[in-house]
Design a protein around this motif. Structure first.
Motif, PDB file in Angstrom:
ATOM      1  N   ILE A  76      64.303  14.469  21.190  1.00 50.34           N
ATOM      2  CA  ILE A  76      63.347  14.536  22.291  1.00 50.34           C
ATOM      3  C   ILE A  76      64.074  15.039  23.526  1.00 50.34           C
ATOM      4  CG2 ILE A  76      61.825  13.194  23.788  1.00 50.34           C
ATOM      5  CD1 ILE A  76      61.520  11.224  21.432  1.00 50.34           C
ATOM      6  N   ASN A  77      63.444  15.987  24.199  1.00 51.74           N
ATOM      7  CA  ASN A  77      63.996  16.537  25.440  1.00 51.74           C
ATOM      8  C   ASN A  77      62.886  16.625  26.474  1.00 51.74           C
ATOM      9  OD1 ASN A  77      64.087  19.448  26.967  1.00 51.74           O
ATOM     10  ND2 ASN A  77      66.018  18.331  27.124  1.00 51.74           N
ATOM     11  N   ILE A  78      63.155  16.155  27.677  1.00 50.03           N
ATOM     12  CA  ILE A  78      62.213  16.266  28.788  1.00 50.03           C
ATOM     13  C   ILE A  78      62.945  16.908  29.959  1.00 50.03           C
ATOM     14  CG2 ILE A  78      60.716  15.046  30.411  1.00 50.03           C
ATOM     15  CD1 ILE A  78      60.430  12.838  28.341  1.00 50.03           C
ATOM     16  N   THR A  79      62.359  17.957  30.499  1.00 44.34           N
ATOM     17  CA  THR A  79      62.913  18.581  31.696  1.00 44.34           C
ATOM     18  C   THR A  79      61.840  18.561  32.783  1.00 44.34           C
ATOM     19  OG1 THR A  79      62.233  20.798  30.981  1.00 44.34           O
ATOM     20  CG2 THR A  79      64.449  20.070  30.385  1.00 44.34           C
ATOM     21  N   GLY A  92      59.291  19.752  12.070  1.00 51.62           N
ATOM     22  CA  GLY A  92      58.169  19.305  12.875  1.00 51.62           C
ATOM     23  C   GLY A  92      58.492  19.475  14.352  1.00 51.62           C
ATOM     24  N   VAL A  93      57.642  20.191  15.107  1.00 53.75           N
ATOM     25  CA  VAL A  93      57.948  20.541  16.499  1.00 53.75           C
ATOM     26  C   VAL A  93      56.736  20.245  17.377  1.00 53.75           C
ATOM     27  CG1 VAL A  93      58.557  22.402  18.087  1.00 53.75           C
ATOM     28  CG2 VAL A  93      59.564  22.333  15.796  1.00 53.75           C
ATOM     29  N   GLY A  94      56.975  19.736  18.582  1.00 55.83           N
ATOM     30  CA  GLY A  94      55.922  19.550  19.571  1.00 55.83           C
ATOM     31  C   GLY A  94      56.395  19.996  20.932  1.00 55.83           C
ATOM     32  N   SER A  95      55.472  20.535  21.741  1.00 56.88           N
ATOM     33  CA  SER A  95      55.842  21.016  23.062  1.00 56.88           C
ATOM     34  C   SER A  95      54.675  20.795  24.014  1.00 56.88           C
ATOM     35  CB  SER A  95      56.209  22.494  23.024  1.00 56.88           C
ATOM     36  OG  SER A  95      56.565  22.957  24.306  1.00 56.88           O
ATOM     37  N   SER A  96      54.955  20.306  25.211  1.00 59.12           N
ATOM     38  CA  SER A  96      53.903  20.010  26.182  1.00 59.12           C
ATOM     39  C   SER A  96      54.384  20.321  27.589  1.00 59.12           C
ATOM     40  CB  SER A  96      53.500  18.529  26.120  1.00 59.12           C
ATOM     41  OG  SER A  96      53.154  18.146  24.821  1.00 59.12           O
ATOM     42  N   PHE A 149      48.113  23.382  29.375  1.00 60.81           N
ATOM     43  CA  PHE A 149      48.884  22.295  28.745  1.00 60.81           C
ATOM     44  C   PHE A 149      48.873  22.542  27.263  1.00 60.81           C
ATOM     45  CE2 PHE A 149      50.281  17.867  28.675  1.00 60.81           C
ATOM     46  CZ  PHE A 149      50.131  17.620  27.325  1.00 60.81           C
ATOM     47  N   HIS A 150      50.061  22.642  26.640  1.00 57.96           N
ATOM     48  CA  HIS A 150      50.146  22.897  25.209  1.00 57.96           C
ATOM     49  C   HIS A 150      50.291  21.581  24.480  1.00 57.96           C
ATOM     50  CE1 HIS A 150      50.480  27.121  26.038  1.00 57.96           C
ATOM     51  NE2 HIS A 150      51.389  26.827  26.933  1.00 57.96           N
ATOM     52  N   VAL A 151      49.347  21.247  23.620  1.00 55.74           N
ATOM     53  CA  VAL A 151      49.310  19.953  22.961  1.00 55.74           C
ATOM     54  C   VAL A 151      50.317  19.914  21.836  1.00 55.74           C
ATOM     55  CG1 VAL A 151      47.779  18.316  21.812  1.00 55.74           C
ATOM     56  CG2 VAL A 151      46.884  19.880  23.523  1.00 55.74           C
ATOM     57  N   LEU A 152      50.791  18.687  21.487  1.00 57.91           N
ATOM     58  CA  LEU A 152      51.800  18.495  20.456  1.00 57.91           C
ATOM     59  C   LEU A 152      51.447  19.252  19.196  1.00 57.91           C
ATOM     60  CD1 LEU A 152      52.161  14.626  20.778  1.00 57.91           C
ATOM     61  CD2 LEU A 152      53.412  16.375  22.011  1.00 57.91           C
ATOM     62  N   TYR A 212      57.897  18.679  27.999  1.00 54.86           N
ATOM     63  CA  TYR A 212      58.288  17.765  26.924  1.00 54.86           C
ATOM     64  C   TYR A 212      58.471  18.561  25.638  1.00 54.86           C
ATOM     65  CZ  TYR A 212      57.302  14.693  22.964  1.00 54.86           C
ATOM     66  OH  TYR A 212      57.342  14.059  21.765  1.00 54.86           O
ATOM     67  N   ASN A 213      59.571  18.314  24.943  1.00 52.13           N
ATOM     68  CA  ASN A 213      59.836  18.974  23.665  1.00 52.13           C
ATOM     69  C   ASN A 213      60.330  17.941  22.667  1.00 52.13           C
ATOM     70  OD1 ASN A 213      59.637  22.073  24.254  1.00 52.13           O
ATOM     71  ND2 ASN A 213      60.795  21.208  25.962  1.00 52.13           N
TER      72      ASN A 213
END
Length: 242
Positions: free
Chosen positions: A105-108, A77-81, A4-7, A69-70
């Protein structure tokens, strides 16, 4: 190992704290009444203007799935989970906006889901000592800490434990004294049941619990202040002998 890649950042001793503190048990995330955006597997994207503050992505997974989650702001500023979900459950993620910004925000996912974007409500933080518990990736209720040392004790270790990330009320992480890692700083293979945290300033804080192996996963932690060291007296008088 499932990762799991944290924000987009980094990733007690002589007595048992769970049995010794009187604390409030907290299980649900505190959200504001205003829903800023709604997403779903049929509408997985949103772009909006955001003011500084902490925002929650509260999601409902209706079946087992892998969810990605992106989140990105206009000035980089970027976050990915990524979440591995084994059964239906509700969870939450948090991110901070530090200045007025446009955020996408994008969720797939491989299954059906729904999500809501709200402001994180910090108007009624609970007092420590506090017990926190959950059943998956979750943002805790806010709580107050004073400057000083605290016991952070967890009920699970190694792969049975989430990764924990302590945050200030503006969304930034609380780092250790050397600025090397986010408190409390348990490693994925750690068998430690507690850490002593050095809190640099009084204020409102919250905890991100990130379940890396599977969701939902039951977890619980306790946070309580380290009692001050006793003041030592002068000791017994020593008589001189002839």
């Amino acid at each position: 190992m499932k990762l799991f890649h944290v924000l987009c950042f980094f990733v007690i001793a002589g007595f048992t704290i769970f049995g010794s503190v009187q604390a409030v048990t907290v299980e649900s995330t505190q959200v504001s009444d205003e829903t800023l955006a709604i997403l779903s597997n049929e509408q997985p994207d949103v772009t909006m203007s955001m003011e500084p503050g902490v925002y929650l992505i509260s999601f409902q997974a209706f079946e087992p799935q892998r969810m990605s989650y992106n989140q990105a702001t206009k000035d980089a500023g970027v976050g990915s989970s990524e979440l591995i979900i084994d059964s239906p459950y509700n969870g939450s993620l948090a991110f901070g906006i530090y200045k007025p910004n446009e955020c996408t925000i994008n969720i797939t996912s491989t299954g059906t889901w729904a999500a809501q974007v709200t402001r994180y409500d910090m108007t009624n933080p609970v007092m420590t000592p506090v017990n926190l518990s959950g059943t998956g990736t979750t943002v805790s209720e806010p709580f107050t800490l004073e400057k000083g040392e605290y016991f952070f004790q967890r009920g699970q270790t190694q792969a049975e434990s989430p990764m924990y990330f302590l945050s200030y009320s503006n969304g930034s992480y609380v780092m250790d004294d050397t600025n090397s890692y986010v408190l409390p700083g348990f490693s994925r293979i750690s068998t430690e049941t507690f850490k002593i945290l050095n809190i640099p300033e009084p204020g409102t804080y919250y905890l991100n619990a990130i379940c890396m192996e599977e969701n939902p996963m039951t977890w619980n932690v306790s946070i309580s202040s380290v009692p001050p060291a006793p003041v030592m007296g002068p000791g017994p008088a020593i008589r001189e002998t002839a």
